[in-house]
Design a protein around this motif. Structure first.
Motif, short mmCIF file in Angstrom:
data_model
loop_
_atom_site.label_atom_id
_atom_site.label_comp_id
_atom_site.label_asym_id
_atom_site.label_seq_id
_atom_site.Cartn_x
_atom_site.Cartn_y
_atom_site.Cartn_z
N ALA A 229 -15.87 -4.30 1.64
CA ALA A 229 -16.70 -3.33 1.22
C ALA A 229 -16.21 -2.30 0.34
O ALA A 229 -16.94 -1.53 -0.66
N LEU A 230 -14.69 -1.61 -0.14
CA LEU A 230 -15.07 -0.94 -0.86
C LEU A 230 -14.93 -2.04 -2.32
O LEU A 230 -14.83 -1.23 -3.40
N ALA A 231 -13.92 -3.04 -2.07
CA ALA A 231 -13.73 -4.26 -3.05
C ALA A 231 -15.44 -3.67 -4.07
O ALA A 231 -15.83 -4.11 -5.03
N ASP A 232 -16.60 -4.44 -3.10
CA ASP A 232 -18.23 -4.28 -3.77
C ASP A 232 -19.08 -3.17 -4.27
O ASP A 232 -19.57 -3.63 -4.65
N LYS A 233 -17.66 -1.91 -3.61
CA LYS A 233 -18.05 -0.70 -4.53
C LYS A 233 -17.33 -0.60 -6.22
O LYS A 233 -17.50 0.08 -6.91
N GLY A 234 -16.17 -1.10 -6.18
CA GLY A 234 -15.54 -1.39 -6.76
C GLY A 234 -14.41 -1.11 -7.43
O GLY A 234 -13.35 -0.25 -8.06
N VAL A 235 -14.47 -0.65 -5.54
CA VAL A 235 -12.57 0.10 -5.71
C VAL A 235 -11.33 -1.21 -5.97
O VAL A 235 -11.89 -2.19 -4.96
N LYS A 236 -10.12 -1.21 -6.60
CA LYS A 236 -9.73 -2.13 -6.64
C LYS A 236 -8.36 -2.43 -5.30
O LYS A 236 -8.29 -0.82 -4.99
N VAL A 237 -8.20 -3.33 -5.14
CA VAL A 237 -7.84 -3.52 -3.40
C VAL A 237 -6.01 -4.01 -3.04
O VAL A 237 -5.96 -4.77 -4.55
N GLY A 238 -5.12 -4.04 -2.49
CA GLY A 238 -4.55 -4.66 -2.48
C GLY A 238 -3.97 -4.70 -0.78
O GLY A 238 -4.38 -4.99 -0.37
N PHE A 239 -2.91 -5.97 -1.23
CA PHE A 239 -2.27 -6.71 0.37
C PHE A 239 -0.74 -6.63 0.44
O PHE A 239 -0.15 -7.58 -0.65
N HIS A 240 -0.51 -6.11 1.65
CA HIS A 240 0.85 -6.31 2.16
C HIS A 240 1.23 -7.06 2.98
O HIS A 240 1.02 -6.84 4.17
N PHE A 241 2.06 -7.69 3.07
CA PHE A 241 2.39 -9.33 4.12
C PHE A 241 3.84 -8.18 4.48
O PHE A 241 4.71 -9.47 3.90
N HIS A 242 4.14 -7.23 5.02
CA HIS A 242 5.20 -6.84 5.10
C HIS A 242 5.47 -5.87 6.68
O HIS A 242 4.86 -5.17 6.72
N PRO A 243 5.37 -6.97 7.48
CA PRO A 243 6.19 -7.97 7.48
C PRO A 243 6.14 -9.03 8.32
O PRO A 243 4.97 -9.18 9.06
#
Length: 379
Positions: A229-243
């Motif tokens: 939803a935020l990416a659709d608004k143009g906000v850049k996103v990221g992901f943490h696989f931790h742990p």
């Protein structure tokens, strides 16, 4: 005395892991030494083999994790280096901003509980004023994260924290401000214009780990939907696989999550993917044993990790190499890194490494600013 203490700790762990206690397999032994030797071997076998959550029962876990919200004026702004930074691991030199102290989620592995009273959530009544008064070098690029001392989005705009952070981001366009979360509470961001130098990142895990170890947090599909939803608004996103957690069939289950992201996002929308795993300090292990709850998070082989306890390096190589390979379509456009891991792991798992923490930081900031269309002030 030491053997008795170890027996007590092993018994607590077996109960925590929902494994059969010693008494169900106990037999007669010629002496105490033989009995202790048997108990130690029984425990180590349960501890070191990949465990299964198939019949694990967390129904007794307290679901009404009660916390007290306290708003009071703090003596100073909680801005500093990442609290888990170490010169013995490769670190990105992240600055952390404590907008809130302590977390309302109840993840079994969380180290926040060793820093704060886990039942009290602290808000600084003068946070906005302190943040507005903060002086930064306009000719330097900063990377500041707000998701270390608490979840960045769980509390929404309570006590005006998001409003203050938005204003701070607009005032300092040379700051990359990262919100890190396990929630889907994005209402304020959908209702307001998000400054372009804010990155929203989600800590993700498999449904198995979320259900059994990340209590009260948003389920996987809601986290991914919020990011979409935020990416659709143009906000850049990221992901943490931790742990990343080792358990029976864990690689297969993580692969399904990686594939889900590849199908849901395009690399132009994603700033970063970080990889990390369980690392404990002894006070956290002690607190887990004192909680009298069900968790398999300590049911793992321990190896020294620069004074802390974590998985042996061969398991880390397996999990990180597997994850990075799965994201091959994103390799050229998304910044991948290992979070607080031994520098020897980088080349073995990602195929590249950085000579120093400063070198790591510069490459990270260069990649982030390019994705965010920001100037990069090289220091």
């Amino acid at each position: 005395y030491q053997e008795l203490k170890q027996l007590v700790e092993m018994s607590i762990d077996l109960h925590m892991w929902d494994e059969s206690p010693f008494r169900e397999s106990w037999s007669e032994f010629p002496n105490k030494k033989a009995a202790f030797h048997w108990a130690r071997n029984y425990y180590e076998a349960k501890k070191n083999q990949p465990h299964s959550y198939t019949h694990f029962d967390v129904s007794s876990h307290q679901t009404d994790h009660k916390v007290t919200l306290v708003e009071q004026e703090k003596s100073q702004l909680g801005l500093g280096m990442c609290p888990v930074a170490s010169p013995k691991t490769r670190c990105c030199n992240l600055l952390t901003l404590d907008a809130v102290e302590s977390c309302g989620f109840d993840c079994s592995y969380c180290s926040i509980q060793s820093f704060y009273n886990e039942h009290t959530i602290g808000f600084d009544s003068s946070f906005a004023q302190k943040l507005d008064a903060l002086e930064l070098d306009a000719k330097r690029t900063y990377h500041i994260g707000t998701g270390q001392a608490s979840d960045s989005l769980l509390w929404g705009n309570r006590a005006g924290i998001l409003e203050a952070l938005f204003a701070f981001a607009r005032k300092h366009p040379n700051v990359i401000l990262e919100f890190k979360t396990k929630s889907d509470n994005i209402g304020y961001l959908l209702e307001h214009e998000v400054p372009p130098n804010i990155v929203c990142t989600w800590s993700l895990n498999t449904p198995t780990i979320i259900t059994n170890e990340e209590h009260l947090s948003a389920p996987l599909h809601k986290r991914i939907a919020a990011a979409r939803a935020l990416a659709d608004k143009g906000v850049k996103v990221g992901f943490h696989f931790h742990p990343i957690v080792v358990y029976e069939n864990y690689l297969k289950e993580y692969a399904a999550v990686y594939e889900m992201l590849l199908k849901t996002f395009i690399p132009q929308e994603v700033v970063l993917v970080s990889l990390g795993t369980l690392t404990f300090i002894k006070p956290v292990i002690r607190q887990l044993r004192e909680r009298n709850f069900k968790s398999k998070i300590l049911q793992m082989p321990f190896a020294d990790a620069n004074g802390k306890l974590s998985y042996p390096l061969h398991l880390k190589r397996e999990m990180f190499a597997h994850a990075y390979a799965a994201f091959a379509p994103w390799h050229q456009e998304v910044f991948f890194y290992l979070c607080m891991e031994d520098e020897s792991l980088w080349n073995d798992t990602l195929g590249y490494e950085y000579a120093t923490n400063v070198d790591f930081e510069r490459h990270m900031l260069s990649s982030y600013t390019k994705k965010l269309n920001m100037p990069y002030f090289y220091v």
